[in-house]
Design a protein around this motif. Structure first.
Motif, PDB file in Angstrom:
ATOM      1  N   THR A  55       8.613  -8.981  -0.081  1.00  0.00           N
ATOM      2  CA  THR A  55       9.226  -9.047  -1.409  1.00  0.00           C
ATOM      3  C   THR A  55       8.595 -10.161  -2.231  1.00  0.00           C
ATOM      4  O   THR A  55       8.286  -9.981  -3.416  1.00  0.00           O
ATOM      5  CB  THR A  55      10.745  -9.272  -1.298  1.00  0.00           C
ATOM      6  OG1 THR A  55      11.312  -8.229  -0.517  1.00  0.00           O
ATOM      7  CG2 THR A  55      11.395  -9.303  -2.660  1.00  0.00           C
ATOM      8  N   ARG A  56       8.377 -11.291  -1.612  1.00  0.00           N
ATOM      9  CA  ARG A  56       7.766 -12.422  -2.319  1.00  0.00           C
ATOM     10  C   ARG A  56       6.340 -12.089  -2.742  1.00  0.00           C
ATOM     11  O   ARG A  56       5.919 -12.402  -3.856  1.00  0.00           O
ATOM     12  CB  ARG A  56       7.785 -13.652  -1.424  1.00  0.00           C
ATOM     13  CG  ARG A  56       7.338 -14.896  -2.139  1.00  0.00           C
ATOM     14  CD  ARG A  56       7.769 -16.121  -1.379  1.00  0.00           C
ATOM     15  NE  ARG A  56       7.591 -17.279  -2.227  1.00  0.00           N
ATOM     16  CZ  ARG A  56       6.784 -18.286  -1.928  1.00  0.00           C
ATOM     17  NH1 ARG A  56       6.106 -18.274  -0.808  1.00  0.00           N
ATOM     18  NH2 ARG A  56       6.673 -19.310  -2.732  1.00  0.00           N
ATOM     19  N   GLY A  61       2.554 -10.293  -7.356  1.00  0.00           N
ATOM     20  CA  GLY A  61       1.471  -9.410  -7.743  1.00  0.00           C
ATOM     21  C   GLY A  61       0.455  -9.132  -6.654  1.00  0.00           C
ATOM     22  O   GLY A  61      -0.558  -8.506  -6.902  1.00  0.00           O
ATOM     23  N   ARG A  62       0.709  -9.578  -5.454  1.00  0.00           N
ATOM     24  CA  ARG A  62      -0.197  -9.315  -4.345  1.00  0.00           C
ATOM     25  C   ARG A  62       0.120  -7.957  -3.737  1.00  0.00           C
ATOM     26  O   ARG A  62       1.244  -7.478  -3.807  1.00  0.00           O
ATOM     27  CB  ARG A  62      -0.075 -10.397  -3.286  1.00  0.00           C
ATOM     28  CG  ARG A  62      -0.454 -11.755  -3.810  1.00  0.00           C
ATOM     29  CD  ARG A  62      -0.374 -12.770  -2.723  1.00  0.00           C
ATOM     30  NE  ARG A  62      -0.621 -14.096  -3.248  1.00  0.00           N
ATOM     31  CZ  ARG A  62      -0.118 -15.193  -2.738  1.00  0.00           C
ATOM     32  NH1 ARG A  62       0.662 -15.119  -1.679  1.00  0.00           N
ATOM     33  NH2 ARG A  62      -0.383 -16.357  -3.267  1.00  0.00           N
ATOM     34  N   THR A  63      -0.867  -7.346  -3.121  1.00  0.00           N
ATOM     35  CA  THR A  63      -0.631  -6.053  -2.494  1.00  0.00           C
ATOM     36  C   THR A  63       0.040  -6.252  -1.145  1.00  0.00           C
ATOM     37  O   THR A  63      -0.175  -7.252  -0.459  1.00  0.00           O
ATOM     38  CB  THR A  63      -1.948  -5.286  -2.302  1.00  0.00           C
ATOM     39  OG1 THR A  63      -2.835  -6.073  -1.509  1.00  0.00           O
ATOM     40  CG2 THR A  63      -2.583  -4.984  -3.635  1.00  0.00           C
ATOM     41  N   ILE A  64       0.852  -5.272  -0.776  1.00  0.00           N
ATOM     42  CA  ILE A  64       1.524  -5.309   0.512  1.00  0.00           C
ATOM     43  C   ILE A  64       1.228  -4.011   1.248  1.00  0.00           C
ATOM     44  O   ILE A  64       0.776  -3.036   0.667  1.00  0.00           O
ATOM     45  CB  ILE A  64       3.052  -5.517   0.355  1.00  0.00           C
ATOM     46  CG1 ILE A  64       3.637  -4.476  -0.577  1.00  0.00           C
ATOM     47  CG2 ILE A  64       3.359  -6.897  -0.158  1.00  0.00           C
ATOM     48  CD1 ILE A  64       5.127  -4.547  -0.705  1.00  0.00           C
ATOM     49  N   ALA A  65       1.492  -4.016   2.531  1.00  0.00           N
ATOM     50  CA  ALA A  65       1.199  -2.857   3.367  1.00  0.00           C
ATOM     51  C   ALA A  65       2.043  -1.660   2.944  1.00  0.00           C
ATOM     52  O   ALA A  65       3.177  -1.806   2.484  1.00  0.00           O
ATOM     53  CB  ALA A  65       1.467  -3.187   4.829  1.00  0.00           C
ATOM     54  N   GLY A  66       1.491  -0.476   3.125  1.00  0.00           N
ATOM     55  CA  GLY A  66       2.185   0.745   2.733  1.00  0.00           C
ATOM     56  C   GLY A  66       3.373   1.077   3.613  1.00  0.00           C
ATOM     57  O   GLY A  66       4.263   1.813   3.209  1.00  0.00           O
ATOM     58  N   LYS A  73       8.864  -0.326  -4.120  1.00  0.00           N
ATOM     59  CA  LYS A  73       9.410  -1.089  -5.245  1.00  0.00           C
ATOM     60  C   LYS A  73       8.381  -2.054  -5.831  1.00  0.00           C
ATOM     61  O   LYS A  73       8.702  -2.811  -6.734  1.00  0.00           O
ATOM     62  CB  LYS A  73      10.606  -1.916  -4.780  1.00  0.00           C
ATOM     63  CG  LYS A  73      11.750  -1.114  -4.221  1.00  0.00           C
ATOM     64  CD  LYS A  73      12.833  -2.048  -3.732  1.00  0.00           C
ATOM     65  CE  LYS A  73      13.917  -1.311  -3.005  1.00  0.00           C
ATOM     66  NZ  LYS A  73      14.906  -2.231  -2.447  1.00  0.00           N
ATOM     67  N   GLN A  74       7.163  -2.047  -5.322  1.00  0.00           N
ATOM     68  CA  GLN A  74       6.175  -3.034  -5.716  1.00  0.00           C
ATOM     69  C   GLN A  74       5.897  -3.027  -7.218  1.00  0.00           C
ATOM     70  O   GLN A  74       5.839  -4.072  -7.857  1.00  0.00           O
ATOM     71  CB  GLN A  74       4.881  -2.821  -4.946  1.00  0.00           C
ATOM     72  CG  GLN A  74       3.849  -3.893  -5.202  1.00  0.00           C
ATOM     73  CD  GLN A  74       2.639  -3.752  -4.300  1.00  0.00           C
ATOM     74  OE1 GLN A  74       2.498  -2.778  -3.595  1.00  0.00           O
ATOM     75  NE2 GLN A  74       1.779  -4.737  -4.335  1.00  0.00           N
ATOM     76  N   GLY A  75       5.754  -1.870  -7.810  1.00  0.00           N
ATOM     77  CA  GLY A  75       5.503  -1.786  -9.241  1.00  0.00           C
ATOM     78  C   GLY A  75       6.646  -2.343 -10.064  1.00  0.00           C
ATOM     79  O   GLY A  75       6.448  -3.052 -11.061  1.00  0.00           O
TER      80      GLY A  75
END
Length: 84
Positions: A55-56, A61-66, A73-75
């Motif tokens: 979440t952090r 704005g960093r990418t996280i694993a799929g 919710k990344q966008g």
């Protein structure tokens, strides 16, 4: 930082750990069920911490694993950050 510490996943993991610690105070022997309970608690705590980290990262704005539950919710999290 408060929003991460007081997340429901982390609070439930901490509560479960406290419950397991109270069970150790009794003079009952350490059985395989107790070992499985501690293993389960460790996995739960690791998943809760991983969700907080994801979440952090998403908010910054960093990418996280799929495979992360936060990836969908990344966008939305990034839009909140850019709005500030």
């Amino acid at each position: 930082m408060r929003q991460y510490i007081f997340g429901t996943g982390l609070l439930s993991a901490i509560t479960g750990g406290v419950t397991l610690l109270r069970g150790l105070k009794n003079d009952e022997p350490f059985t395989w069920r107790t070992a499985l309970a501690w293993l389960s608690w460790g996995i739960t705590l690791a998943l809760a911490i991983g969700a907080v980290v994801d979440t952090r990262r998403a908010r910054r704005g960093r990418t996280i694993a799929g495979d992360s539950p936060v990836s969908k919710k990344q966008g939305k999290l990034l839009k909140k950050r850019l709005a500030r």
